[in-house]
Every structure is written in C-alpha cells, then in structure tokens.
Design a protein around this motif. Structure first.
Motif, PDB file in Angstrom:
ATOM      1  N   SER A 131      60.846 -14.244  31.816  1.00 29.47           N
ATOM      2  CA  SER A 131      60.266 -12.983  31.783  1.00 29.47           C
ATOM      3  C   SER A 131      59.297 -12.637  30.634  1.00 29.47           C
ATOM      4  O   SER A 131      58.686 -11.572  30.657  1.00 29.47           O
ATOM      5  CB  SER A 131      61.395 -11.843  31.665  1.00 29.47           C
ATOM      6  N   ALA A 132      59.109 -13.431  29.769  1.00 24.53           N
ATOM      7  CA  ALA A 132      58.292 -13.427  28.485  1.00 24.53           C
ATOM      8  C   ALA A 132      56.807 -13.061  29.090  1.00 24.53           C
ATOM      9  O   ALA A 132      56.254 -12.257  28.523  1.00 24.53           O
ATOM     10  CB  ALA A 132      58.512 -14.508  27.571  1.00 24.53           C
ATOM     11  N   ARG A 134      55.574 -11.956  31.799  1.00 23.98           N
ATOM     12  CA  ARG A 134      55.312 -10.673  32.114  1.00 23.98           C
ATOM     13  C   ARG A 134      55.442  -9.281  31.208  1.00 23.98           C
ATOM     14  O   ARG A 134      55.006  -8.451  31.376  1.00 23.98           O
ATOM     15  CB  ARG A 134      56.507 -10.284  33.187  1.00 23.98           C
ATOM     16  N   ARG A 135      56.237  -9.712  30.004  1.00 22.16           N
ATOM     17  CA  ARG A 135      56.306  -8.901  29.058  1.00 22.16           C
ATOM     18  C   ARG A 135      55.274  -8.987  27.938  1.00 22.16           C
ATOM     19  O   ARG A 135      55.300  -8.240  26.946  1.00 22.16           O
ATOM     20  CB  ARG A 135      57.471  -8.847  28.461  1.00 22.16           C
TER      21      ARG A 135
END
Length: 395
Positions: A131-132, A134-135
C-alpha cells in the motif's frame, strides 16, 4: 501510527547494545535456551547481525539520506539502533503486527530521543509494503527479518523499494538453505541442495539467488552488496534496479555448483540438468547445488564503507571480519572448512597460516574466509588444496 504508549504487560529490562539503550523482555535475557516468542521477542545473541546492519546503513547513508522500513521490527532493536547509531540523516519506520512488541518499540524510540526520525505502526507487513506506493510513501531500504523464512515477504519488499534502493532479507530456516532439509529447500526457495562443508556460503547464495529470480519476475534486477551467515541465520543485502535489461543481467550470474561427497571436490557446474556427472578428481558422482547466485556476494566499496564505520566505532571484532571479506571479493564462490575437510579425510587440522602460505607460495590466491572461522577461500585446484593439507597435517 502510534503516538502514545498503552499499558504494556511485558516485563521489561534495560539492555545496552552498541550505543543504544533498549527496553527488552526480561525473560529473553534470563532464558537459557531460545528466547520466548511471546508476548514479545528479543534475541540477545543476534547482536552481531544488528552490528552489521548499523555499519551497512551507515555506509549507505554516508552521502545521502536514507528512509528505512523495518517491516517486522519486533521491539525495534535493529531499527532503533540504526536510527540512533548509523547517522542523523536516516529516518526509520518500524512496523510489526504484534501489539505488545509495537508498544515496546515506541518506548525504545522515546528512550533514545528518536521520535523526530522514527515512526511506529502496527500493521501486516505485506499490506503496509504493497500500500505504500499508493499512499505516496517511498522507502530507500526495506529490511525483512521474520521468524523462519522471508519468502512470504520477499515479493512485496522487492516490488515496493524504490529503484536503486536496498532490500535486506534474513532467513533463520537454515536447514532449507544448507541441504539439511532438501524438501524444504525445493518448496520454499526452488533450489536443490546437498550438505557440504561450506554450507554457510551455500545458504547465502541460495537466498540471494532466490531473491534475484523473484526480482527478475517483476522485471527488476538485483545484486548482493553484503552477506553474513552464522549458525542461526543467513542475511543478504541486495540493491534493486528497475528494468528488464537489469533483470536479465542479474540472471546471468545464476548457476550451479558441483560437489563430490567422496573426495570433497567443489567447482562451478554448467548444466543444471540434474544428471549425474563424474568427479574430475576421484571419478565419483557429482552432486549439483542450485540454482545459486554465483557472482560476487560482497561489493568492495560497500564493504570498505562498512570497515571505515567499524574502525571509527572501535568495533575491532567486526573490523577483523570485514577485512577478511574485502580479500574475498572476486574469489571462487566456495571455501574449505578446514575442520570439516580434515575430519572427512582422517587428518589433523593444519595450521591456517601455514596452509595459506603454502598455497600463495605456489602462485595461488588464498585468504581466510569471513564466512567461517576455519574457512579458507582459494583459487587453487582442489588436488593442490588437499595435497597441501595432507602435507601440513601433524597426524
């Protein structure tokens, strides 16, 4: 992200390692055997791997800043030490799924005055890594140190680290990486291995090779910069590049070693077909080990940087190992464990300095290995090594 410490039910003791004060589970210091896993884990015997991590990241961050993800940080021993000892230009994100361990990690950050450069989270490591991007979060280095095998986390780490960054993988399932459990090696790392006297080398190259192949499947290249193995773990540091061409170039360094259990011959193989081959020394049946990373497993400049950092800190034991490793760059991808070889041949162990002098006097390169206290790495032919061991044996 944790910003306050909840009530921690773990009985803690203060423990100093390197230049860092750590709160650790008291039971882990009192344990006569392996430290207890719950409610939080800390292994005081792994100080050497944390020392090398401090040195590696200090060398890596000496010119540029570094953002490190300690994806399975536990109580934060490694990540906190890196933040505290490797340089003020390093930021560390500590993460673990164990709430008790996360609380202790946060307390360790506070204890060492590192809250401005450390973040602490409680999350699934793979979820956090995938998820990193995408953030909008980028990591220059990702360190994965699980219980057992790093395989469940390898793909996420290799996919998430920024291009040109470093992925560090630790494996404690050495039976799968040294040939003691051949089935586990095939299942986990897709390698065929046999027991040898240079099993630490095999473990490092099997772990590096698996990582290189996983990176290539994502059209990313990878190459080892540093590796260290002891009786409990194998650990490799890999630089990750980002193109199909880089992946292809990395794969060119994959291959097989051949080993003869009868006369202990070892060499680089060519086929990888698993067919029996005849030993060129004794005529016995050769066993293939691989696929393995056969290129350099140590990068000269990175090891030099680590050595400078060790000398600056006065860490003489670590400096001694690193100096040996510097001499091994460019040497064959195996060593001879003098005790194991001598025992197999019914010899007394020859003096290390005498054997090194004998081999170098014949025009070969021969150095003491940083992988094993009684390891000799040389480009001398196997026959010559054994002949000199027999000649120098005092039995």
């Amino acid at each position: 992200m944790y910003s306050a410490v909840a009530n921690c039910d773990v009985e803690l003791a203060e423990y100093i390692e390197g230049r860092t004060r750590l709160l650790v589970p008291a039971a882990s210091l009192a344990a006569k055997g392996p430290p207890p896993m719950l409610p939080a884990f800390f292994n005081p015997l792994a100080a050497v791997t944390r020392d090398f991590a401090v040195l590696f990241y200090a060398a890596r961050a000496s010119k540029y800043g570094l953002r490190l993800l300690d994806a399975l940080s536990g109580i934060g021993a490694r990540g906190v030490r890196v933040a505290n000892e490797s340089g003020s230009n390093i930021e560390v994100h500590l993460n673990d799924a164990n709430g008790a361990a996360v609380e202790v990690a946060l307390r360790n950050c506070e204890l060492n005055g590192l809250m401005d450069r450390c973040a602490v989270t409680k999350d699934d490591a793979n979820v956090l890594m995938y998820s990193a991007p995408r953030r909008g979060i980028k990591f220059d280095a990702i360190d994965v140190d699980p219980f057992g095998s790093p395989v469940p986390f390898t793909d996420a780490a290799l996919s998430t680290v920024r291009l040109g960054g470093v992925v560090t993988l630790t494996a404690t399932d050495l039976s799968a990486l040294t040939g003691r459990s051949q089935a586990a090696g095939r299942r986990k790392y897709c390698v065929s291995l046999w027991r040898t006297d240079f099993s630490r080398e095999v473990a490092a190259r099997a772990l590096a090779g698996y990582s290189v192949m996983r990176a290539a499947s994502r059209e990313r290249g990878a190459r080892p910069l540093f590796a260290h193995v002891d009786s409990q773990y194998a650990r490799v540091y890999l630089e990750v590049g980002g193109s199909a061409r880089a992946a292809d170039e990395s794969l060119e360094h994959m291959g097989y070693l051949e080993y003869c259990p009868r006369c202990l011959y070892r060499g680089v193989g060519a086929s990888g077909q698993g067919d029996p081959h005849t030993c060129p020394v004794c005529g016995g049946e050769l066993r293939e080990l691989g696929p393995l990373w056969l290129g350099d497993i140590l990068d000269r400049e990175h090891v030099k940087g680590m050595l400078r950092a060790a000398d600056e800190r006065g860490w003489t034991a670590r400096s001694r190992i690193l100096r040996r490793m510097l001499q091994e760059v460019g040497m064959p991808p195996y060593y001879y464990s003098l005790d194991r070889v001598a025992d197999s041949l019914g010899l007394c162990v020859p003096r290390m300095d005498a054997l090194l002098e004998a081999l170098t006097s014949k025009g070969y390169r021969a150095v003491r290995s940083g992988m094993h206290e009684l390891g000799v790495r040389t480009d001398a032919p196997h026959k010559v090594v054994i002949e000199e061991m027999r000649r120098l044996s005092s039995c």
